[in-house]
Every structure is written in C-alpha cells, then in structure tokens.
Design a protein around this motif. Structure first.
Motif, mmCIF file in Angstrom:
data_model
loop_
_atom_site.group_PDB
_atom_site.id
_atom_site.type_symbol
_atom_site.label_atom_id
_atom_site.label_comp_id
_atom_site.label_asym_id
_atom_site.label_seq_id
_atom_site.Cartn_x
_atom_site.Cartn_y
_atom_site.Cartn_z
ATOM 1 N N ILE A 43 -4.553 -6.695 -4.130
ATOM 2 C CA ILE A 43 -3.903 -7.637 -5.051
ATOM 3 C C ILE A 43 -4.805 -7.798 -6.275
ATOM 4 N N ASP A 44 -4.262 -7.473 -7.441
ATOM 5 C CA ASP A 44 -5.043 -7.556 -8.676
ATOM 6 C C ASP A 44 -4.738 -8.802 -9.494
ATOM 7 N N ASP A 45 -3.542 -9.355 -9.346
ATOM 8 C CA ASP A 45 -3.159 -10.543 -10.106
ATOM 9 C C ASP A 45 -3.586 -11.774 -9.299
ATOM 10 N N ILE A 46 -4.722 -12.355 -9.661
ATOM 11 C CA ILE A 46 -5.312 -13.443 -8.879
ATOM 12 C C ILE A 46 -5.555 -14.650 -9.773
ATOM 13 N N SER A 47 -5.221 -15.825 -9.248
ATOM 14 C CA SER A 47 -5.484 -17.078 -9.957
ATOM 15 C C SER A 47 -6.118 -18.078 -8.999
ATOM 16 N N ILE A 48 -6.899 -18.967 -9.568
ATOM 17 C CA ILE A 48 -7.487 -20.086 -8.831
ATOM 18 C C ILE A 48 -6.690 -21.322 -9.218
ATOM 19 N N SER A 49 -6.054 -21.958 -8.245
ATOM 20 C CA SER A 49 -5.296 -23.178 -8.497
ATOM 21 C C SER A 49 -6.209 -24.366 -8.237
ATOM 22 N N THR A 50 -6.463 -25.150 -9.291
ATOM 23 C CA THR A 50 -7.419 -26.233 -9.184
ATOM 24 C C THR A 50 -6.994 -27.387 -10.085
ATOM 25 N N ASN A 51 -7.892 -28.342 -10.267
ATOM 26 C CA ASN A 51 -7.579 -29.485 -11.127
ATOM 27 C C ASN A 51 -8.505 -29.482 -12.341
ATOM 28 N N ASN A 52 -8.222 -30.373 -13.285
ATOM 29 C CA ASN A 52 -8.974 -30.374 -14.544
ATOM 30 C C ASN A 52 -10.440 -30.755 -14.367
ATOM 31 N N GLN A 53 -10.777 -31.478 -13.310
ATOM 32 C CA GLN A 53 -12.180 -31.832 -13.073
ATOM 33 C C GLN A 53 -13.004 -30.627 -12.625
ATOM 34 N N LEU A 54 -12.422 -29.802 -11.762
ATOM 35 C CA LEU A 54 -13.149 -28.665 -11.200
ATOM 36 C C LEU A 54 -13.052 -27.397 -12.047
ATOM 37 N N ALA A 55 -11.999 -27.258 -12.825
ATOM 38 C CA ALA A 55 -11.730 -26.015 -13.565
ATOM 39 C C ALA A 55 -12.927 -25.483 -14.361
ATOM 40 N N PRO A 56 -13.685 -26.329 -15.065
ATOM 41 C CA PRO A 56 -14.792 -25.785 -15.864
ATOM 42 C C PRO A 56 -15.909 -25.138 -15.054
ATOM 43 N N TYR A 57 -15.960 -25.394 -13.749
ATOM 44 C CA TYR A 57 -17.064 -24.905 -12.928
ATOM 45 C C TYR A 57 -16.812 -23.534 -12.304
ATOM 46 N N PHE A 58 -15.588 -23.036 -12.443
ATOM 47 C CA PHE A 58 -15.290 -21.708 -11.908
ATOM 48 C C PHE A 58 -15.717 -20.671 -12.932
ATOM 49 N N ASN A 59 -16.497 -19.708 -12.468
ATOM 50 C CA ASN A 59 -16.976 -18.676 -13.366
ATOM 51 C C ASN A 59 -16.707 -17.337 -12.699
ATOM 52 N N ASN A 60 -15.525 -16.831 -12.890
ATOM 53 C CA ASN A 60 -15.193 -15.562 -12.287
ATOM 54 C C ASN A 60 -14.225 -14.827 -13.190
ATOM 55 N N PHE A 81 3.382 -25.294 -7.880
ATOM 56 C CA PHE A 81 2.815 -25.064 -9.208
ATOM 57 C C PHE A 81 2.559 -23.570 -9.427
ATOM 58 N N ALA A 82 1.994 -22.902 -8.412
ATOM 59 C CA ALA A 82 1.720 -21.470 -8.515
ATOM 60 C C ALA A 82 3.009 -20.660 -8.618
ATOM 61 N N LEU A 83 3.976 -20.950 -7.759
ATOM 62 C CA LEU A 83 5.251 -20.225 -7.816
ATOM 63 C C LEU A 83 5.938 -20.433 -9.163
ATOM 64 N N HIS A 84 5.903 -21.642 -9.650
ATOM 65 C CA HIS A 84 6.522 -21.964 -10.940
ATOM 66 C C HIS A 84 5.901 -21.117 -12.059
ATOM 67 N N HIS A 85 4.585 -20.949 -12.024
ATOM 68 C CA HIS A 85 3.904 -20.192 -13.074
ATOM 69 C C HIS A 85 3.942 -18.683 -12.864
ATOM 70 N N MET A 86 4.102 -18.235 -11.645
ATOM 71 C CA MET A 86 4.059 -16.808 -11.357
ATOM 72 C C MET A 86 5.435 -16.169 -11.180
ATOM 73 N N ALA A 87 6.467 -16.974 -11.033
ATOM 74 C CA ALA A 87 7.787 -16.460 -10.651
ATOM 75 C C ALA A 87 8.346 -15.434 -11.629
ATOM 76 N N LYS A 88 7.992 -15.530 -12.895
ATOM 77 C CA LYS A 88 8.540 -14.577 -13.864
ATOM 78 C C LYS A 88 7.917 -13.203 -13.743
ATOM 79 N N LYS A 89 6.677 -13.118 -13.243
ATOM 80 C CA LYS A 89 6.057 -11.800 -13.159
ATOM 81 C C LYS A 89 5.946 -11.248 -11.750
ATOM 82 N N ASN A 90 5.887 -12.104 -10.739
ATOM 83 C CA ASN A 90 5.751 -11.628 -9.366
ATOM 84 C C ASN A 90 6.702 -12.364 -8.425
#
Length: 191
Positions: A43-60, A81-90
C-alpha cells in the motif's frame, strides 16, 4: 484493489501517560511501524489520521497527515473522516492503530489477498483473534460511508454497530498473533 492505508493516531493515550505513538521500538516510533507494514505490504497511499494538537509532531515523508475536524471522537469517526477524504481516489480504507509496533507486512498482504479472492462483494474484512474482533485492523469499502455517517449522527462511537450493519468477511488469526498487540500502558512492554 485501490486501497488507502490509514494509521489511527488521534487518541489521548490516557492510560500510557503521554502520546504513545511517538514511543520508540527498534529505532522507529510506533506509528512508523504501521506505515512500514503498509508500504512493505503493497500500500503506497498512506495517511496518518490525527488531531490538530498531535499533527505537528509527526515527521514522516511516507505518509500524509489527515487532521480530523473534531478531536477525540473515537475510531468510528476517524474511519468516517478517512473514508470521506479518500473515497474519490480509493475504494478501500485499511486501518491500523498507531500503537501496534509489532504489525507486519505479511499481515497486510494476508488481508489484501483475502479481499482480492473474495467470491462476493463485502463491505469490510475484519480480523478475529480467538473470539475477539479486531476492527481497528480491518479494511472498509467506501459504501460504508453513509452507514457510518448515520451512526455518527446518532452519537455512536464504537466500531461494533458498524460491524453488525454491513456485510463483513471475518478473517481468523491466532489469539497470540503479535500483529494485534497494542501498547496501552508502559507495563505492556513486559508481557
């Protein structure tokens, strides 16, 4: 199959005492093990589902960041939330928690293989270990989106009502399989 890999990393880590997804195992943060399993599993299309407090700390650089518009709403909302954002492409979303540092690419490949060989259309492929459902390690089709939305509108947060409302193919694994071992407390390292 068109699949988005989603690492669920928006929890409060209240039992652990600090954001556990950033703890290290074999030189990688917990969440990076999930990313690695997805990548090595095809799987090449990968996202991290998180909140605005934690988002800045992910470095990948291998994953996008999905910042949920409401924090701490639970895994059902994260899936919505993930399905809503990904449904158009996957068509499919494959979930993995950010606190399972032992998850492997062979597990990912096994689930995908079962989905590709399915003789009828299923809405979800959900692992079972012993008699325990593992919905946070499951694959969900975008046709689940309106069902999940209705559940969220009725204040549901658990994944179990969804499992009972869609066509699920259960995939059976050993109850001791380490892919499902999540680290909730610091003492879990000594299991």
């Amino acid at each position: 199959m068109n699949i988005s890999g989603i690492v669920l990393a928006g929890g409060q880590s209240s039992r652990y005492g600090k954001p556990k997804m950033f703890e290290k195992y074999k030189g990688l943060s917990f969440y990076e093990h999930s990313i690695h399993a997805f990548k090595a599993g095809g799987i090449d299309d990968i996202s991290i589902s998180t909140n605005n407090q934690l988002a800045p700390y992910f470095n990948n650089e291998k994953a996008d960041i999905l910042v949920e518009d409401k924090k701490h709403q639970g895994p059902l909302y994260a899936l919505f939330f993930a399905l809503h954002h990904m449904a158009k492409k996957n068509e499919w979303v494959f979930l993995l928690p950010a606190d399972t540092p032992f998850v492997s690419s062979s597990f990912i490949k096994t689930v995908i293989s079962h989905a590709e060989k399915a003789e009828k259309p299923y809405d979800a492929f959900v692992p079972v270990t012993g008699s325990k459902l593992q919905p946070l390690h499951g694959m969900y089709h975008r046709r689940c989106l309106p069902i999940i939305e209705e559940m969220i509108n009725n204040n549901k947060k658990s994944m179990y009502p969804l499992i009972q409302s869609v066509t699920v193919h259960s995939l059976f694994f050993s109850k001791d399989q380490k892919d499902f071992l999540n680290i909730n407390r610091k003492e879990d390292w000594f299991i």
